[in-house]
Motif scaffolding. Sequence first.
Motif, mmCIF file in Angstrom:
data_model
loop_
_atom_site.group_PDB
_atom_site.id
_atom_site.type_symbol
_atom_site.label_atom_id
_atom_site.label_comp_id
_atom_site.label_asym_id
_atom_site.label_seq_id
_atom_site.Cartn_x
_atom_site.Cartn_y
_atom_site.Cartn_z
ATOM 1 N N LEU A 14 36.339 33.518 45.354
ATOM 2 C CA LEU A 14 36.764 32.304 44.649
ATOM 3 C C LEU A 14 35.611 31.330 44.441
ATOM 4 N N LEU B 26 46.960 27.926 49.213
ATOM 5 C CA LEU B 26 45.948 27.771 48.166
ATOM 6 C C LEU B 26 46.570 27.243 46.872
ATOM 7 N N TYR B 27 47.736 27.737 46.518
ATOM 8 C CA TYR B 27 48.413 27.238 45.316
ATOM 9 C C TYR B 27 48.758 25.754 45.479
ATOM 10 N N VAL C 33 44.659 25.745 43.651
ATOM 11 C CA VAL C 33 44.050 26.973 43.127
ATOM 12 C C VAL C 33 45.026 27.580 42.125
ATOM 13 N N ARG D 108 47.226 30.044 39.987
ATOM 14 C CA ARG D 108 47.782 31.368 40.283
ATOM 15 C C ARG D 108 47.042 32.466 39.531
ATOM 16 N N LEU E 54 43.942 32.756 39.315
ATOM 17 C CA LEU E 54 42.702 33.077 40.021
ATOM 18 C C LEU E 54 42.912 33.799 41.335
ATOM 19 N N PHE E 55 44.126 33.781 41.850
ATOM 20 C CA PHE E 55 44.370 34.399 43.155
ATOM 21 C C PHE E 55 45.762 35.004 43.172
#
Length: 181
Positions: free
Chosen positions: A70, A95-96, A100, A102, A104-105
């Motif tokens: 990331l 993380l969301y 961050v 969604r 991206l991860f």
Amino acid sequence: HAQDRALEAVTVALAEQRKVPESVIWEKPAKGEPIRMQKDYRVIGRGVGLVIGCNTFPTWNSYPGLFASLVTGNAVVVKPDSQTPFSTLIAAELLYAAGVPRALFAVVPGPGSVVGQAVVEHAAFLMFTGSTATGKLLGKVQAQGLGLRFGLGRGQSVGDGLGRDTGDGRADAAHARDPQR
């Protein structure tokens, strides 16, 4: 502690990125005035990274690859061991909630025999810790042009994930898809 390893991965990634100058002036002597050229640099991601976690230490082994991906501008998919997906799913929700995106991860839980091939085929690079049998299967994928980072236990690995020669005669993921890098 898994979060310590994540922070270490972020710190190392940021330190490596700071080594790349934003801009340099290249100058070559010539008849009359020297030739000058300004070169601008920026760090760009390599694509979607895949982290395949193990069941014994699911966060300890997954967090460094997840966070390093990331922070270096890469999207990341984590395929946790099907016996221990919950810590990774909780990390995803945290993380969301922290912002961050969604896109991206993503976490792809499920048996490797069902979801493994699909996620491995679309990854630009891979971080793996797990069984020798799975490692051999992933080695076949490597032969098809995907560079892998294999966790060998006790912090050892083949491939440093930074685009450098690993010292064993193979280049890591950075050179696997684009040997001109």
